[in-house]
Write a protein that holds these residues in place. Structure first.
Motif, PDB file in Angstrom:
ATOM      1  N   PHE A   2      -1.432   1.721   1.136  1.00 56.91           N
ATOM      2  CA  PHE A   2      -1.592   0.694   0.273  1.00 56.91           C
ATOM      3  C   PHE A   2      -2.165  -0.545   1.224  1.00 56.91           C
ATOM      4  O   PHE A   2      -0.994  -0.844   2.322  1.00 56.91           O
ATOM      5  N   ILE A   3      -2.918  -2.247   1.434  1.00 53.53           N
ATOM      6  CA  ILE A   3      -2.804  -2.585   1.272  1.00 53.53           C
ATOM      7  C   ILE A   3      -2.599  -4.134   0.734  1.00 53.53           C
ATOM      8  O   ILE A   3      -2.814  -4.188   0.085  1.00 53.53           O
ATOM      9  N   LYS A   4      -1.021  -4.034   1.887  1.00 54.63           N
ATOM     10  CA  LYS A   4       0.301  -5.224   0.389  1.00 54.63           C
ATOM     11  C   LYS A   4       0.133  -6.492   1.302  1.00 54.63           C
ATOM     12  O   LYS A   4       0.930  -7.482   0.080  1.00 54.63           O
ATOM     13  N   SER A   5      -0.339  -5.930   1.763  1.00 57.33           N
ATOM     14  CA  SER A   5      -0.045  -7.971   2.825  1.00 57.33           C
ATOM     15  C   SER A   5      -1.171  -8.422   3.789  1.00 57.33           C
ATOM     16  O   SER A   5      -2.689  -7.912   3.966  1.00 57.33           O
ATOM     17  N   PRO A   6      -1.851  -9.769   3.529  1.00 58.55           N
ATOM     18  CA  PRO A   6      -2.951 -10.952   4.800  1.00 58.55           C
ATOM     19  C   PRO A   6      -3.081  -9.991   5.732  1.00 58.55           C
ATOM     20  O   PRO A   6      -3.446  -9.400   6.267  1.00 58.55           O
ATOM     21  N   ALA A   7      -1.714  -9.237   6.634  1.00 58.88           N
ATOM     22  CA  ALA A   7      -1.723  -8.719   7.782  1.00 58.88           C
ATOM     23  C   ALA A   7      -2.103  -7.563   8.124  1.00 58.88           C
ATOM     24  O   ALA A   7      -2.419  -7.149   8.410  1.00 58.88           O
ATOM     25  N   GLU A   8      -1.842  -6.924   7.175  1.00 60.97           N
ATOM     26  CA  GLU A   8      -2.219  -5.610   6.318  1.00 60.97           C
ATOM     27  C   GLU A   8      -3.829  -5.131   7.034  1.00 60.97           C
ATOM     28  O   GLU A   8      -4.161  -4.098   7.094  1.00 60.97           O
ATOM     29  N   TRP A   9      -4.693  -6.631   6.271  1.00 61.59           N
ATOM     30  CA  TRP A   9      -6.178  -6.108   6.623  1.00 61.59           C
ATOM     31  C   TRP A   9      -6.291  -6.493   7.424  1.00 61.59           C
ATOM     32  O   TRP A   9      -6.267  -7.608   7.788  1.00 61.59           O
ATOM     33  N   GLU A  10      -7.230  -5.773   7.873  1.00 54.26           N
ATOM     34  CA  GLU A  10      -7.243  -5.933   9.368  1.00 54.26           C
ATOM     35  C   GLU A  10      -9.213  -4.432   9.084  1.00 54.26           C
ATOM     36  O   GLU A  10      -9.202  -3.640   8.648  1.00 54.26           O
ATOM     37  N   PRO A  11     -10.519  -5.806   9.572  1.00 52.39           N
ATOM     38  CA  PRO A  11     -11.272  -5.384   9.599  1.00 52.39           C
ATOM     39  C   PRO A  11     -11.813  -4.440  10.125  1.00 52.39           C
ATOM     40  O   PRO A  11     -11.644  -4.004  11.240  1.00 52.39           O
ATOM     41  N   ILE A  12     -11.848  -3.471   9.381  1.00 50.84           N
ATOM     42  CA  ILE A  12     -13.328  -2.353  10.694  1.00 50.84           C
ATOM     43  C   ILE A  12     -14.431  -2.771  11.843  1.00 50.84           C
ATOM     44  O   ILE A  12     -14.840  -3.982  10.946  1.00 50.84           O
ATOM     45  N   ASP A  31     -17.962  -1.110  -1.747  1.00 49.66           N
ATOM     46  CA  ASP A  31     -16.355  -1.047  -1.618  1.00 49.66           C
ATOM     47  C   ASP A  31     -15.886  -1.495  -0.606  1.00 49.66           C
ATOM     48  O   ASP A  31     -15.823  -2.201   0.478  1.00 49.66           O
ATOM     49  N   ARG A  32     -14.316  -1.901  -0.914  1.00 50.29           N
ATOM     50  CA  ARG A  32     -13.575  -2.395   0.146  1.00 50.29           C
ATOM     51  C   ARG A  32     -12.489  -1.851   1.159  1.00 50.29           C
ATOM     52  O   ARG A  32     -12.922  -1.538   2.150  1.00 50.29           O
ATOM     53  N   ASP A  33     -11.649  -1.007   0.363  1.00 46.90           N
ATOM     54  CA  ASP A  33     -10.781  -0.701   1.559  1.00 46.90           C
ATOM     55  C   ASP A  33     -11.650   0.833   2.174  1.00 46.90           C
ATOM     56  O   ASP A  33     -12.480   1.559   1.548  1.00 46.90           O
ATOM     57  N   GLY A  34     -11.962   1.086   3.344  1.00 45.18           N
ATOM     58  CA  GLY A  34     -12.408   2.140   4.464  1.00 45.18           C
ATOM     59  C   GLY A  34     -14.132   1.931   4.360  1.00 45.18           C
ATOM     60  O   GLY A  34     -14.800   2.456   4.773  1.00 45.18           O
ATOM     61  N   VAL A  35     -14.666   0.830   3.692  1.00 43.10           N
ATOM     62  CA  VAL A  35     -15.468   0.691   4.377  1.00 43.10           C
ATOM     63  C   VAL A  35     -15.494  -0.955   5.116  1.00 43.10           C
ATOM     64  O   VAL A  35     -15.903  -1.280   5.821  1.00 43.10           O
ATOM     65  N   ILE A  36     -14.799  -2.372   4.125  1.00 47.05           N
ATOM     66  CA  ILE A  36     -14.890  -3.401   5.100  1.00 47.05           C
ATOM     67  C   ILE A  36     -13.606  -3.325   5.920  1.00 47.05           C
ATOM     68  O   ILE A  36     -13.420  -3.631   7.074  1.00 47.05           O
ATOM     69  N   ASN A  37     -12.179  -2.851   5.176  1.00 51.22           N
ATOM     70  CA  ASN A  37     -11.180  -3.153   6.641  1.00 51.22           C
ATOM     71  C   ASN A  37     -10.793  -1.640   6.571  1.00 51.22           C
ATOM     72  O   ASN A  37     -11.194  -0.264   5.467  1.00 51.22           O
ATOM     73  N   HIS A  38      -9.370  -0.964   7.373  1.00 51.14           N
ATOM     74  CA  HIS A  38      -9.270   0.422   7.688  1.00 51.14           C
ATOM     75  C   HIS A  38      -8.269   0.349   6.071  1.00 51.14           C
ATOM     76  O   HIS A  38      -7.739  -0.648   5.887  1.00 51.14           O
ATOM     77  N   ASP A  39      -8.069   1.384   5.707  1.00 50.64           N
ATOM     78  CA  ASP A  39      -7.537   1.905   4.318  1.00 50.64           C
ATOM     79  C   ASP A  39      -6.115   1.952   4.455  1.00 50.64           C
ATOM     80  O   ASP A  39      -6.232   2.493   6.443  1.00 50.64           O
TER      81      ASP A  39
END
Ligand SMILES: [Zn+2]
Length: 116
Positions: free
Chosen positions: A19-29, A7-15
């Motif tokens: 919602f993750i709506k932009s590249p800036a909001e996507w931050e890896p765990i 899965d992506r959200d909560g597995v690779i990046n912080h959920d």
């Protein structure tokens, strides 16, 4: 070669509840990208199947999702990792599609396209 489906959200990046709506909001765990690189190094193919109902809700479009995934792939490449494919469901919970997990259409599509 074996396949790992993540899965992506909560597995690779912080959920986020918003919602993750932009590249800036996507931050890896911390450690997740390195872990994928280690799976690759150990011989695993890694793919993602993710529900992205933010698209159905009008919070982001597919182009923005692609830019988010470009950021993820770029950061992953910096640590030597690679995701082979990303399957996403753009629908909402009430759309009754077959690709939103826990339904299995995305898994069947994956199996067909990757011949696994
Ligand atoms: Zn769907």
């Amino acid at each position: 070669m074996s396949l790992i489906i993540l899965d992506r959200d909560g597995v690779i990046n912080h959920d986020s509840d918003d919602f993750i709506k932009s590249p800036a909001e996507w931050e890896p765990i911390e450690g997740s990208l390195e872990a994928i690189a280690r799976l690759n190094y150990a011989g695993y193919r890694v793919v993602i199947i993710t529900n992205q109902s933010g698209i159905a809700r009008g919070l982001l479009d597919v182009e923005t999702l692609n830019r988010i995934h470009s950021k993820m792939r770029r950061m992953l490449a910096q640590v030597g990792g690679r995701i082979e494919a990303i399957f996403f469901c753009p629908h909402g919970p009430d759309d009754n599609c077959d690709c939103r997990k826990p339904k299995d259409a995305a898994f069947k599509d994956l199996a067909h396209r990757l011949r696994v």
